[in-house]
Design a protein around this motif. Sequence first.
Motif, PDB file in Angstrom:
ATOM      1  N   TYR A  25       0.832  -1.199   0.000  1.00  0.00           N
ATOM      2  CA  TYR A  25       0.000   0.000   0.000  1.00  0.00           C
ATOM      3  C   TYR A  25       0.871   1.255   0.000  1.00  0.00           C
ATOM      4  CZ  TYR A  25      -3.986  -2.961   1.163  1.00  0.00           C
ATOM      5  OH  TYR A  25      -4.958  -3.926   1.137  1.00  0.00           O
ATOM      6  N   ILE A  26       0.383   2.275  -0.674  1.00  0.00           N
ATOM      7  CA  ILE A  26       1.016   3.595  -0.686  1.00  0.00           C
ATOM      8  C   ILE A  26      -0.062   4.607  -0.304  1.00  0.00           C
ATOM      9  CG2 ILE A  26       2.211   5.327  -2.083  1.00  0.00           C
ATOM     10  CD1 ILE A  26       2.933   2.880  -3.973  1.00  0.00           C
ATOM     11  N   VAL A  27       0.103   5.246   0.844  1.00  0.00           N
ATOM     12  CA  VAL A  27      -0.877   6.203   1.351  1.00  0.00           C
ATOM     13  C   VAL A  27      -0.383   7.614   1.051  1.00  0.00           C
ATOM     14  CG1 VAL A  27      -2.071   7.080   3.392  1.00  0.00           C
ATOM     15  CG2 VAL A  27      -1.618   4.620   3.164  1.00  0.00           C
ATOM     16  N   VAL A  28      -1.146   8.355   0.268  1.00  0.00           N
ATOM     17  CA  VAL A  28      -0.796   9.727  -0.113  1.00  0.00           C
ATOM     18  C   VAL A  28      -1.750  10.684   0.589  1.00  0.00           C
ATOM     19  CG1 VAL A  28      -0.465  11.334  -2.021  1.00  0.00           C
ATOM     20  CG2 VAL A  28       0.005   8.897  -2.362  1.00  0.00           C
ATOM     21  N   LEU A  29      -1.223  11.504   1.470  1.00  0.00           N
ATOM     22  CA  LEU A  29      -2.070  12.401   2.251  1.00  0.00           C
ATOM     23  C   LEU A  29      -2.556  13.580   1.414  1.00  0.00           C
ATOM     24  CD1 LEU A  29      -0.274  12.482   5.725  1.00  0.00           C
ATOM     25  CD2 LEU A  29      -1.899  10.823   4.794  1.00  0.00           C
ATOM     26  N   GLY A  30      -3.767  14.018   1.714  1.00  0.00           N
ATOM     27  CA  GLY A  30      -4.370  15.126   0.982  1.00  0.00           C
ATOM     28  C   GLY A  30      -3.749  16.461   1.339  1.00  0.00           C
ATOM     29  N   GLY A  31      -3.979  17.432   0.474  1.00  0.00           N
ATOM     30  CA  GLY A  31      -3.481  18.791   0.691  1.00  0.00           C
ATOM     31  C   GLY A  31      -4.413  19.781   0.031  1.00  0.00           C
ATOM     32  N   GLY A  32      -3.852  20.889  -0.397  1.00  0.00           N
ATOM     33  CA  GLY A  32      -4.682  21.907  -1.019  1.00  0.00           C
ATOM     34  C   GLY A  32      -5.217  21.476  -2.373  1.00  0.00           C
ATOM     35  N   TYR A  33      -6.466  21.844  -2.649  1.00  0.00           N
ATOM     36  CA  TYR A  33      -7.060  21.486  -3.939  1.00  0.00           C
ATOM     37  C   TYR A  33      -8.276  22.363  -4.198  1.00  0.00           C
ATOM     38  CZ  TYR A  33     -11.440  19.340  -2.357  1.00  0.00           C
ATOM     39  OH  TYR A  33     -12.710  19.155  -1.861  1.00  0.00           O
ATOM     40  N   THR A  34      -8.727  22.338  -5.447  1.00  0.00           N
ATOM     41  CA  THR A  34     -10.027  22.857  -5.839  1.00  0.00           C
ATOM     42  C   THR A  34     -10.553  21.878  -6.878  1.00  0.00           C
ATOM     43  OG1 THR A  34     -11.244  24.785  -6.636  1.00  0.00           O
ATOM     44  CG2 THR A  34      -9.125  24.326  -7.685  1.00  0.00           C
ATOM     45  N   TYR A  35     -11.696  22.161  -7.477  1.00  0.00           N
ATOM     46  CA  TYR A  35     -12.133  21.289  -8.562  1.00  0.00           C
ATOM     47  C   TYR A  35     -12.870  22.099  -9.604  1.00  0.00           C
ATOM     48  CZ  TYR A  35     -14.086  17.659 -11.428  1.00  0.00           C
ATOM     49  OH  TYR A  35     -14.400  16.876 -12.501  1.00  0.00           O
ATOM     50  N   ASN A  36     -12.247  22.191 -10.772  1.00  0.00           N
ATOM     51  CA  ASN A  36     -12.847  22.835 -11.930  1.00  0.00           C
ATOM     52  C   ASN A  36     -12.727  21.851 -13.091  1.00  0.00           C
ATOM     53  OD1 ASN A  36     -13.475  24.329 -14.242  1.00  0.00           O
ATOM     54  ND2 ASN A  36     -12.602  26.217 -13.413  1.00  0.00           N
ATOM     55  N   PRO A  37     -13.840  21.250 -13.544  1.00  0.00           N
ATOM     56  CA  PRO A  37     -13.756  20.221 -14.582  1.00  0.00           C
ATOM     57  C   PRO A  37     -13.214  20.735 -15.910  1.00  0.00           C
ATOM     58  CG  PRO A  37     -16.043  20.856 -14.182  1.00  0.00           C
ATOM     59  CD  PRO A  37     -15.228  21.486 -13.099  1.00  0.00           C
ATOM     60  N   ALA A  38     -13.197  22.058 -16.099  1.00  0.00           N
ATOM     61  CA  ALA A  38     -12.666  22.616 -17.344  1.00  0.00           C
ATOM     62  C   ALA A  38     -11.136  22.666 -17.344  1.00  0.00           C
ATOM     63  CB  ALA A  38     -13.233  24.013 -17.573  1.00  0.00           C
ATOM     64  N   ILE A  70      -3.593   4.733  -2.039  1.00  0.00           N
ATOM     65  CA  ILE A  70      -4.671   5.235  -1.184  1.00  0.00           C
ATOM     66  C   ILE A  70      -4.534   6.751  -1.079  1.00  0.00           C
ATOM     67  CG2 ILE A  70      -5.712   5.185   1.107  1.00  0.00           C
ATOM     68  CD1 ILE A  70      -4.560   2.372   1.455  1.00  0.00           C
ATOM     69  N   PHE A  71      -5.558   7.468  -1.525  1.00  0.00           N
ATOM     70  CA  PHE A  71      -5.586   8.924  -1.408  1.00  0.00           C
ATOM     71  C   PHE A  71      -6.567   9.313  -0.312  1.00  0.00           C
ATOM     72  CE2 PHE A  71      -4.346   8.258  -5.895  1.00  0.00           C
ATOM     73  CZ  PHE A  71      -3.123   8.910  -5.867  1.00  0.00           C
ATOM     74  N   THR A  72      -6.184  10.298   0.496  1.00  0.00           N
ATOM     75  CA  THR A  72      -7.017  10.703   1.625  1.00  0.00           C
ATOM     76  C   THR A  72      -7.422  12.172   1.488  1.00  0.00           C
ATOM     77  OG1 THR A  72      -5.186  11.485   3.013  1.00  0.00           O
ATOM     78  CG2 THR A  72      -5.669   9.122   3.070  1.00  0.00           C
ATOM     79  N   GLY A  73      -8.488  12.535   2.187  1.00  0.00           N
ATOM     80  CA  GLY A  73      -8.872  13.941   2.246  1.00  0.00           C
ATOM     81  C   GLY A  73     -10.342  14.173   1.977  1.00  0.00           C
ATOM     82  N   ALA A  74     -10.974  14.916   2.873  1.00  0.00           N
ATOM     83  CA  ALA A  74     -12.395  15.233   2.751  1.00  0.00           C
ATOM     84  C   ALA A  74     -12.610  16.372   1.763  1.00  0.00           C
ATOM     85  CB  ALA A  74     -12.958  15.608   4.120  1.00  0.00           C
ATOM     86  N   ALA A  75     -13.879  16.728   1.577  1.00  0.00           N
ATOM     87  CA  ALA A  75     -14.231  17.827   0.672  1.00  0.00           C
ATOM     88  C   ALA A  75     -14.077  19.165   1.376  1.00  0.00           C
ATOM     89  CB  ALA A  75     -15.666  17.661   0.185  1.00  0.00           C
ATOM     90  N   ASN A 108     -17.421  22.266  -1.988  1.00  0.00           N
ATOM     91  CA  ASN A 108     -16.819  21.617  -3.157  1.00  0.00           C
ATOM     92  C   ASN A 108     -17.491  20.268  -3.396  1.00  0.00           C
ATOM     93  OD1 ASN A 108     -14.928  20.407  -5.050  1.00  0.00           O
ATOM     94  ND2 ASN A 108     -13.486  21.987  -4.403  1.00  0.00           N
ATOM     95  N   PRO A 109     -17.923  19.972  -4.617  1.00  0.00           N
ATOM     96  CA  PRO A 109     -18.597  18.691  -4.878  1.00  0.00           C
ATOM     97  C   PRO A 109     -17.648  17.501  -4.889  1.00  0.00           C
ATOM     98  CG  PRO A 109     -18.302  19.894  -6.936  1.00  0.00           C
ATOM     99  CD  PRO A 109     -17.861  20.817  -5.822  1.00  0.00           C
ATOM    100  N   MET A 110     -16.342  17.749  -5.019  1.00  0.00           N
ATOM    101  CA  MET A 110     -15.342  16.684  -5.054  1.00  0.00           C
ATOM    102  C   MET A 110     -14.497  16.735  -3.786  1.00  0.00           C
ATOM    103  SD  MET A 110     -15.457  14.922  -7.965  1.00  0.00           S
ATOM    104  CE  MET A 110     -13.797  14.391  -8.413  1.00  0.00           C
TER     105      MET A 110
END
Length: 262
Positions: A82-95, A126-131, A135-137
């Motif tokens: 297993y490889i666990v990658v912790l979440g960080g800053g993000y946004t979500y724009n499908p364009a 394994i990617f972690t992190g809530a919304a 944000n819908p994603m």
Amino acid sequence: MLFTLKKVVGGLLQPLPLLLMLMGIGLALLWFSRWQRGGKAVISCAWLALLLLSVQPIADKLLLPLESHYPTWQASAAPVPYIVVLGGGYTYNPAWAPSANLIGNSLSRVTEGVRLYHANPGAKLIFTGAAAQGNPMTSAQTAALVAESLGIAREDIITLDTPRDTEEEAMGTAALIGQQPFLLVTSASHLPRAMVFFQAQGLHPIPAPANQLAITSPLNPWEKIFPSAFYLSHSERAWYETLGLLWQRLKGSETPPEAASH
């Protein structure tokens, strides 16, 4: 409520907001009080601190002790499952291009996770992190999309979409994989604090730092002497993680043992 309060207070204690508030207090003293010397002193000290924290030699000297705690992971004889990658800053724009949705430290974490995936045949990512609010994603889903765009098969990706911080990420990982070995991927400066949380859950993470920022290799002379928002961000990262380690110790966590070489 406590989570939101922690984020707000932590944000206000970062160098730029804190120094701007001090400058504001100094200006208020100059304009609206008789404390002229006090106002000048506060403004001068805040300005000098902002200047020093924005130059490369000082910013990276503050950050390097955190980042040098664990070496970059190198391939071992036995693949890790297993490889666990912790979440960080993000946004979500499908364009946007998928990778453009990962802000700051996140993209480096994901690309390091992809590198480790290729070095460990049969591993699951394994990617972690809530919304983020509104944000819908989730952070985990956005990172997974980037990994897929880089050629990782969807069946080799697992997302943990509820953890809001590192402590919750550790608890979620423990519930998912138990005592199985795994590579823990996060920013090099964040890894010392993350290791404490994961070890506190009885887990045995193998440290895999990403997103190293403190520069020790040669630079042009002018890059070392001119103040820059880029290097101020290095000082902010060092200060943020230092505050996090202090809070962690106040809560009773212990410093993790030195990592073995990998």
